[in-house]
Design an enzyme around this catalytic site. Structure first.
Site, PDB file in Angstrom:
ATOM      1  N   ARG A  33       0.845  -1.210   0.000  1.00 39.95           N
ATOM      2  CA  ARG A  33       0.000   0.000   0.000  1.00 39.95           C
ATOM      3  C   ARG A  33       0.877   1.255   0.000  1.00 39.95           C
ATOM      4  O   ARG A  33       0.592   2.214  -0.709  1.00 39.95           O
ATOM      5  CB  ARG A  33      -0.927   0.019   1.220  1.00 39.95           C
ATOM      6  CG  ARG A  33      -1.653  -1.286   1.517  1.00 39.95           C
ATOM      7  CD  ARG A  33      -2.842  -1.558   0.599  1.00 39.95           C
ATOM      8  NE  ARG A  33      -3.482  -2.803   0.996  1.00 39.95           N
ATOM      9  CZ  ARG A  33      -3.316  -3.980   0.367  1.00 39.95           C
ATOM     10  NH1 ARG A  33      -2.574  -4.058  -0.710  1.00 39.95           N
ATOM     11  NH2 ARG A  33      -3.924  -5.070   0.815  1.00 39.95           N
ATOM     12  N   GLU A 177     -12.595 -16.497   8.802  1.00 40.34           N
ATOM     13  CA  GLU A 177     -12.492 -15.918   7.457  1.00 40.34           C
ATOM     14  C   GLU A 177     -11.983 -16.946   6.449  1.00 40.34           C
ATOM     15  O   GLU A 177     -10.779 -17.094   6.260  1.00 40.34           O
ATOM     16  CB  GLU A 177     -11.561 -14.696   7.472  1.00 40.34           C
ATOM     17  CG  GLU A 177     -11.436 -14.048   6.098  1.00 40.34           C
ATOM     18  CD  GLU A 177     -10.573 -12.787   6.083  1.00 40.34           C
ATOM     19  OE1 GLU A 177     -10.056 -12.394   7.150  1.00 40.34           O
ATOM     20  OE2 GLU A 177     -10.410 -12.206   5.010  1.00 40.34           O
ATOM     21  N   LYS A 219     -16.585 -14.155   8.046  1.00 38.92           N
ATOM     22  CA  LYS A 219     -16.067 -13.161   7.091  1.00 38.92           C
ATOM     23  C   LYS A 219     -15.728 -13.871   5.779  1.00 38.92           C
ATOM     24  O   LYS A 219     -14.615 -14.372   5.604  1.00 38.92           O
ATOM     25  CB  LYS A 219     -14.824 -12.480   7.686  1.00 38.92           C
ATOM     26  CG  LYS A 219     -14.149 -11.485   6.754  1.00 38.92           C
ATOM     27  CD  LYS A 219     -13.218 -10.553   7.510  1.00 38.92           C
ATOM     28  CE  LYS A 219     -12.429  -9.685   6.571  1.00 38.92           C
ATOM     29  NZ  LYS A 219     -11.690  -8.614   7.246  1.00 38.92           N
ATOM     30  N   GLY A 262     -11.703  -8.094  -0.870  1.00 42.21           N
ATOM     31  CA  GLY A 262     -11.000  -9.021  -1.748  1.00 42.21           C
ATOM     32  C   GLY A 262     -10.575  -8.501  -3.105  1.00 42.21           C
ATOM     33  O   GLY A 262     -10.565  -9.266  -4.064  1.00 42.21           O
ATOM     34  N   GLY A 291     -10.913  -4.052   4.125  1.00 41.44           N
ATOM     35  CA  GLY A 291      -9.597  -3.437   4.226  1.00 41.44           C
ATOM     36  C   GLY A 291      -9.462  -2.432   3.104  1.00 41.44           C
ATOM     37  O   GLY A 291      -9.728  -1.235   3.260  1.00 41.44           O
ATOM     38  N   ARG A 292      -9.131  -2.957   1.914  1.00 37.06           N
ATOM     39  CA  ARG A 292      -8.890  -2.063   0.777  1.00 37.06           C
ATOM     40  C   ARG A 292     -10.083  -1.193   0.417  1.00 37.06           C
ATOM     41  O   ARG A 292      -9.927  -0.016   0.098  1.00 37.06           O
ATOM     42  CB  ARG A 292      -8.458  -2.900  -0.437  1.00 37.06           C
ATOM     43  CG  ARG A 292      -7.030  -3.368  -0.337  1.00 37.06           C
ATOM     44  CD  ARG A 292      -6.744  -4.522  -1.262  1.00 37.06           C
ATOM     45  NE  ARG A 292      -7.358  -5.765  -0.794  1.00 37.06           N
ATOM     46  CZ  ARG A 292      -7.261  -6.937  -1.426  1.00 37.06           C
ATOM     47  NH1 ARG A 292      -6.598  -7.002  -2.568  1.00 37.06           N
ATOM     48  NH2 ARG A 292      -7.808  -8.026  -0.927  1.00 37.06           N
TER      49      ARG A 292
END
Ligand code: 13P
Length: 343
Positions: A33, A177, A219, A262, A291-292
């Site tokens: 990132r 997850e 998740k 994802g 997240g992203r």
């Protein structure tokens, strides 16, 4: 240990209009990132970036919990408050990633098993002392014409259940997850089939290992056409195929399904969640643990510069607000264009 506390924490994490921020990138993942904005991957930059996210004014209206990484749970905000306490003071529940990554599965070319069970009981005890009230363990499965194998599916299911049982023993809510990766050229029907098999094995192992489902969250991946497929399913088909898999294989005792993004675009992740909720009510809350899809615009707006902290916070606040709207099924693409005054 009071099981009710686990139930309460699990339900609080999927409270109305709220979802989870996954900010548990390992040092290796956050490097990717940071590379995208050309900043150095050092401890202070990682701390400063997480500080930006966690101190975003008002975001607690949309965010119920934050998943931290081992380094992050030990760091503090710019005023010296440890991150777990800083989050708690805003009514946000601190969580922790406890798996140690997906490693090659022996005698299974192209497949992985997630490691981290050795010493987990002691690590959970320490994380609980540091303030963690929930945890995360991610297993990954690739789709090809022949994979994933039953061996990979059952080995990861067993490990996920062992992790979940240890968490509940420690008074920590396990987020399980199982991520079926959506890379490749597969059809959405194949994704639905694989996701169903993975979920079926997971709930068999959770049951056999005596995990209290009301004190857990799932998740999963959404069911998508492969990212490289020539003809990709649209939003409605994604919602229908995804729900088809969960209705068959996720017990109603599970309080919530909190999706990972994802690698979907921010807006796709929001649109898909919205479309599923628009088809509700469902037996479980359908929420996000992105997240992203929550962070991508924020990290870009920040660009590693102190003078851009507020711009980064506005971008994160906006995505959190959009995904909160998607929890009701009332999000619309036009809302993306509206100016949002965050701070
Ligand atoms: P993404 O939403 O970027 O997939 O990350 C969620 C997560 O926590 C993966 O383990």
């Amino acid at each position: 240990m009071a099981h009710n506390e686990l139930h309460e924490t699990a339900r609080a994490l999927v409270a109305e209009g709220k979802g989870i921020l996954a900010a548990d990138e390992s040092t290796g993942t956050i490097k990717k990132r940071f590379d995208s904005i050309g900043i150095e991957n050092n401890e202070e930059n990682r701390r400063a970036y997480r500080d930006l996210l966690f101190t975003t004014p008002g975001v607690e209206e949309f965010i119920s919990g934050v998943i931290l990484f081992d380094e992050t749970i030990r760091q503090s905000g710019h005023d010296g408050t440890p991150f777990p306490q800083l989050l708690e003071s805003k009514g946000i529940i601190p969580g922790i990633k406890v798996d140690q990554g997906a490693k090659p599965l022996a005698l299974a070319e192209g497949e992985t098993v997630t490691e981290g069970l050795d010493g987990l009981r002691a690590r959970l005890e320490e994380y609980r002392t540091l303030g963690a009230r929930f945890a995360k363990w991610r297993a990954t499965y690739s789709i090809t014409d022949t994979l994933p194998s039953d061996y990979c599916i059952w080995t990861n299911a067993h490990a996920l259940a062992r992790y979940a049982a240890l968490c509940q023993e420690a008074g920590i809510v396990p987020i399980v997850e199982p991520e079926v990766l959506q890379d490749g050229t597969h059809t959405i029907q194949r994704s639905e089939h694989v996701t169903s098999r993975v979920l079926d094995a997971l709930y068999t192992e959770l049951f056999d290992q005596r995990v209290d489902l009301e004190g857990t969250l799932l998740k999963p991946n959404m069911v998508l056409s492969g990212y490289e497929a020539s003809k990709r399913a649209g939003v409605d088909e994604v919602a229908e195929q995804s729900l088809h898999a969960y209705y068959k294989h996720v017990p109603a005792a599970v309080p919530g399904i909190v999706f990972l993004s994802g690698g979907q675009s921010d807006e796709d992740a929001t649109a898909h969640l919205n479309a599923m909720n628009a088809r509700g009510p469902h037996p479980w809350q359908l929420s996000f643990s992105y997240g992203r899809a929550l962070q991508a615009p924020a990290i870009k707006a920040w660009d590693g510069k102190p003078e851009n902290v507020e711009a980064g916070q506005r971008a994160y606040y906006h995505r959190a607000k959009m995904n909160s709207a998607a929890r009701t099924g009332l999000w619309a693409p036009e809302m993306e264009r509206e100016a949002v005054a965050a701070v």
